[in-house]
Write an enzyme that holds these catalytic residues in place. Structure first.
Site, mmCIF file in Angstrom:
data_model
loop_
_atom_site.group_PDB
_atom_site.id
_atom_site.type_symbol
_atom_site.label_atom_id
_atom_site.label_comp_id
_atom_site.label_asym_id
_atom_site.label_seq_id
_atom_site.Cartn_x
_atom_site.Cartn_y
_atom_site.Cartn_z
ATOM 1 N N ALA A 86 9.970 2.323 6.670
ATOM 2 C CA ALA A 86 9.166 1.118 6.961
ATOM 3 C C ALA A 86 9.444 0.626 8.385
ATOM 4 O O ALA A 86 8.697 0.955 9.319
ATOM 5 C CB ALA A 86 9.451 0.036 5.941
ATOM 6 N N HIS A 97 10.577 8.405 13.826
ATOM 7 C CA HIS A 97 9.398 7.590 13.488
ATOM 8 C C HIS A 97 8.146 8.468 13.336
ATOM 9 O O HIS A 97 7.160 8.330 14.069
ATOM 10 C CB HIS A 97 9.172 6.503 14.543
ATOM 11 N N GLY A 143 6.551 8.848 10.283
ATOM 12 C CA GLY A 143 5.846 8.543 9.033
ATOM 13 C C GLY A 143 4.344 8.695 9.125
ATOM 14 O O GLY A 143 3.694 9.183 8.195
ATOM 15 N N ALA A 144 3.770 8.291 10.247
ATOM 16 C CA ALA A 144 2.301 8.322 10.369
ATOM 17 C C ALA A 144 1.820 9.546 11.132
ATOM 18 O O ALA A 144 0.620 9.683 11.395
ATOM 19 C CB ALA A 144 1.825 7.063 11.085
ATOM 20 N N ASP A 163 13.662 7.087 9.023
ATOM 21 C CA ASP A 163 12.588 7.436 9.976
ATOM 22 C C ASP A 163 12.471 6.393 11.086
ATOM 23 O O ASP A 163 11.874 6.663 12.126
ATOM 24 C CB ASP A 163 11.254 7.525 9.208
ATOM 25 N N ASP A 193 9.029 -7.098 -5.431
ATOM 26 C CA ASP A 193 8.046 -7.604 -4.471
ATOM 27 C C ASP A 193 7.483 -8.894 -5.035
ATOM 28 O O ASP A 193 6.695 -8.873 -5.984
ATOM 29 C CB ASP A 193 6.922 -6.565 -4.263
ATOM 30 N N LYS A 229 0.825 -1.211 0.000
ATOM 31 C CA LYS A 229 0.000 0.000 0.000
ATOM 32 C C LYS A 229 0.862 1.265 0.000
ATOM 33 O O LYS A 229 0.640 2.172 -0.801
ATOM 34 C CB LYS A 229 -0.939 -0.031 1.219
ATOM 35 N N VAL A 230 1.852 1.313 0.904
ATOM 36 C CA VAL A 230 2.699 2.515 0.955
ATOM 37 C C VAL A 230 3.597 2.565 -0.282
ATOM 38 O O VAL A 230 3.719 3.616 -0.937
ATOM 39 C CB VAL A 230 3.546 2.538 2.253
ATOM 40 N N GLU A 272 13.886 1.648 19.283
ATOM 41 C CA GLU A 272 13.295 2.995 19.370
ATOM 42 C C GLU A 272 12.827 3.283 20.788
ATOM 43 O O GLU A 272 12.097 2.461 21.354
ATOM 44 C CB GLU A 272 12.128 3.116 18.388
#
Ligand SMILES: NC(=O)c1ccc[n+]([C@@H]2O[C@H](COP(=O)([O-])OP(=O)(O)OC[C@H]3O[C@@H](n4cnc5c(N)ncnc54)[C@H](O)[C@@H]3O)[C@@H](O)[C@H]2O)c1
Ligand SMILES: O=C(O)[C@H](O)COP(=O)(O)O
Length: 598
Positions: A237, A289, A291-292, A262, A176, A156-157, A267
């Site tokens: 990712a 982190h 990304g979202a 990221d 992929d 999806k990303v 973490e």
């Protein structure tokens, strides 16, 4: 489903979640936001919660899940569930849900933002200017237009990144093995067949896979060496897909012109670790982190998972369960009334037949037969789960209540229960119902060492009238039992029921009523079920050798030769003590009496 010990189910939120979703929960649930909990504190408080909502920071380990005494769901407000021990949750019957698409756009945009920042040295230029410098010649960048972007993981990303990159004039190649060629062609992206091929072609390489065995450390020294000198690499990712030490070395040597990262192996990164050196590297653009982390994505994922938490606590299926089979919503709508029916049938089976020698589980092999419309439903996993739950709940306390679609197969295997589901095309026994579900407990195998009981076959074939068999249907969306053993019973399996087998003779109802009255038990309704007209004595063999009733009480030959038997089902207003059922047999002259709560 309300928790046993709190009036409102409790939800623990140990991380920052958008208030939009939490507002949905607050109307019916007790939502407690407890940010910054240590692992020990989490372990201490988790037993009282029904739901746990996390992002990527909280480590939901097997220890945490085992300590959780009433947890029904772990909801991950995001995509990656690598911080949740999904295997342990499955074993415990805890549903894990995520939000598979709520933050795709945010992650893809962040990837592009990092790529452009790295290409044009924006972070360095920005801090230089803020430091009061004016260094124009130091920050000459490169353009992305006309360059090759290599993508590992065209999900999806990855696909969203590919589309934006195409808009920026890049050529996009991807690796992929599971990607849809049609989706790739629609961008278009060229799917390559090997990692070396992708690495050799890329000016920019970006990773968009989950962290799994095949992707852990997938980019290390050897892979980086295959990249063009001066290439740049991105990871939005998961930390761990790129070997951080190898990346640091490739930046130090100048083989790579830049890295934009990221996500990190640990973490937040541990002090003095390789990751901290990577973060400090002048050619690394880094974010913690993020990304979202957009307002929109956080609203999306929060609403998405909170809706699912509500569904699960209501007893319905969520749309994105990580550890439960996918059931399409329309399919689930059709199944829902039958889920309740099958659970009731299972519970009735265990409670009603429990008085037989060896208990209700003496027979642990069942046929679950779907007739009519319900037989056309392909995915009957919820029905299977409902049966296991129904069979075990009356005898296994809390464990029984935690059985669900997630762990039913595992529990059945562990308990040695075998269920053969059959979609019958044969005409229904009772065609007045559009759907009928029948549970048949198979007699113990002849080969088994146990001596056959009286309800086994007398001639090698099971006697129909002594099969433990329950049928039911749904009327107006509500469960209805239509057959119990050899009786044509029609009753709603709800509340406390007294089931008495007796000779159909005058005055029996009065005697039973007065014994119950003596104990202060009120009768709400009563129904009398005759022996099914579709059955013949001895299943059609013509022989009359019965020695036991369905409930294990010895019958005289009169019962076959003359007197008609019937089943009396009484809905009562309270749980009936064992002594009362014994009195009903001794004083009331019924053949058997058994109380069930459904
Ligand atoms: N940084 C962030 O804040 C952030 C935000 C969202 C998503 N993510 C992460 O991004 C990643 C991708 O998310 P998604 O929603 O696109 O997932 P997805 O499941 O849609 O796509 C992942 C793709 O990786 C492919 N893949 C798996 N193993 C592979 C292998 N060995 N080689 C090549 N391809 C492989 C799969 O076939 C799939 O197409 C996940 O790890 C997710 O956790 C991070
Ligand atoms: O997997 C994800 O969804 C992302 O990594 C986002 O993680 P976060 O919710 O901790 O920001």
């Amino acid at each position: 489903m309300p928790s046993l010990t709190h009036s409102r189910p409790k939800v623990l939120v140990p991380e920052k979640l958008s208030p939009d979703g939490l507002a949905l929960l607050r109307t019916t649930l007790d939502v407690q936001e407890r940010k910054g909990l240590s692992p020990e504190e989490l372990l201490e408080i988790i037993p009282s919660y029904d739901a746990l909502l996390v992002r990527s920071e909280t480590k939901v380990t097997a220890t945490v899940l085992q300590a959780a005494k009433q947890l029904k769901v772990v909801a991950r407000a995001g995509v990656g569930v690598d911080n949740v021990d999904v295997g342990a949750a499955t074993k415990l019957g805890i549903v894990v849900v995520n939000s598979p698409s709520g933050n795709i756009g945010a992650a893809a945009e962040h990837t592009i933002a990092l790529m452009m920042s790295m290409a044009r040295k924006i972070p360095e230029a920005c801090s230089s200017l803020k430091d009061g410098k004016w260094e124009r010649s130091k920050f000459v960048g490169v353009e992305v237009k006309g360059k090759v972007l290599g993508i590992i993981g065209l999900g999806k990303v990855g696909l969203t990144v590919a589309r934006i990159a195409k808009g920026l004039g890049m050529t996009v190649n991807a690796l992929d093995p599971y990607a849809s060629p049609a989706a790739a062609a629609s961008v278009p992206v060229t799917l390559v067949s090997s990692l070396p091929e992708l690495l050799a072609s890329a000016d920019f390489l970006t990773i968009h896979t989950p962290l799994i065995a095949s992707t852990r450390g997938m980019i290390s020294d050897a892979e980086l060496a295959l990249m063009k000198p001066g290439a740049r690499i991105l990871n939005v990712a998961r930390g761990g897909t790129i070997d951080e030490a190898a990346l640091l070395a490739a930046l130090d040597s100048g083989h790579l012109a830049g890295a934009a990262i990221d996500v990190f192996t640990s973490e937040p990164p541990e002090q003095d670790s390789i990751a901290t050196k990577l973060i400090a590297h002048p050619r690394a653009v880094v974010t913690p982190h993020l990304g979202a982390s957009t307002v929109e994505a956080q609203e999306n994922v929060s609403v998405d998972v909170c809706e699912q938490v509500l569904e699960i606590l209501k007893g319905s299926l969520p749309r994105s369960a990580v550890n439960a089979p996918i059931i399409l919503p329309e399919e689930y709508q059709k199944l829902q009334p039958f889920v309740h029916l099958v659970e009731k049938i299972g519970s009735l089976y265990t409670q009603h037949y429990a008085s037989l020698p060896g208990g209700s589980m003496a027979r642990n092999t069942f046929d679950l037969v779907y007739h009519g419309e319900v037989a056309s439903i392909g995915n009957t996993k919820p029905l299977f789960a409902a049966l296991i739950k129904g069979l075990l709940a009356p005898i296994s306390g809390e464990e029984g209540f935690n059985i669900n679609i997630v762990n039913a197969e595992l529990v059945a295997r562990e308990r040695g229960i075998f269920v053969s589901e059959q979609h019958s095309r044969d005409p229904q026994e009772d065609s007045s119902y559009s759907s009928l579900i029948t549970l048949i407990a198979r007699p113990p195998s002849r080969a088994s060492s146990r001596a056959p009981d009286a309800s086994d076959s007398s001639n090698g074939a099971p006697q129909l009238q002594h099969q433990r068999i329950i049928s039911g249907t749904c009327r107006g969306g509500q469960p209805l039992i239509t057959r119990l053993g050899r009786f044509e019973a029609t009753f709603e399996p709800e509340g406390t029921l007294l089931i008495c087998e007796n000779y159909d003779s005058p005055g029996k109802i009065g005697v039973v009523g007065s014994i119950l009255g003596r104990e202060g038990v009120n009768i709400n309704f009563m129904t009398v079920a005759p022996v099914s007209s579709k059955l013949t004595t001895n299943g059609g063999t013509g022989e009359a050798k019965l020695t036991k009733s369905d409930s294990g009480v010895v019958l005289s030959d009169d019962s076959i030769l003359g007197k008609k038997e019937a089943l009396m089902i009484l809905g009562v207003d309270r749980v009936i003590p064992l002594q009362t059922t014994t009195d009903l047999v001794k004083e009331g002259g019924v053949l058997s009496a058994c109380a069930v709560t459904l």
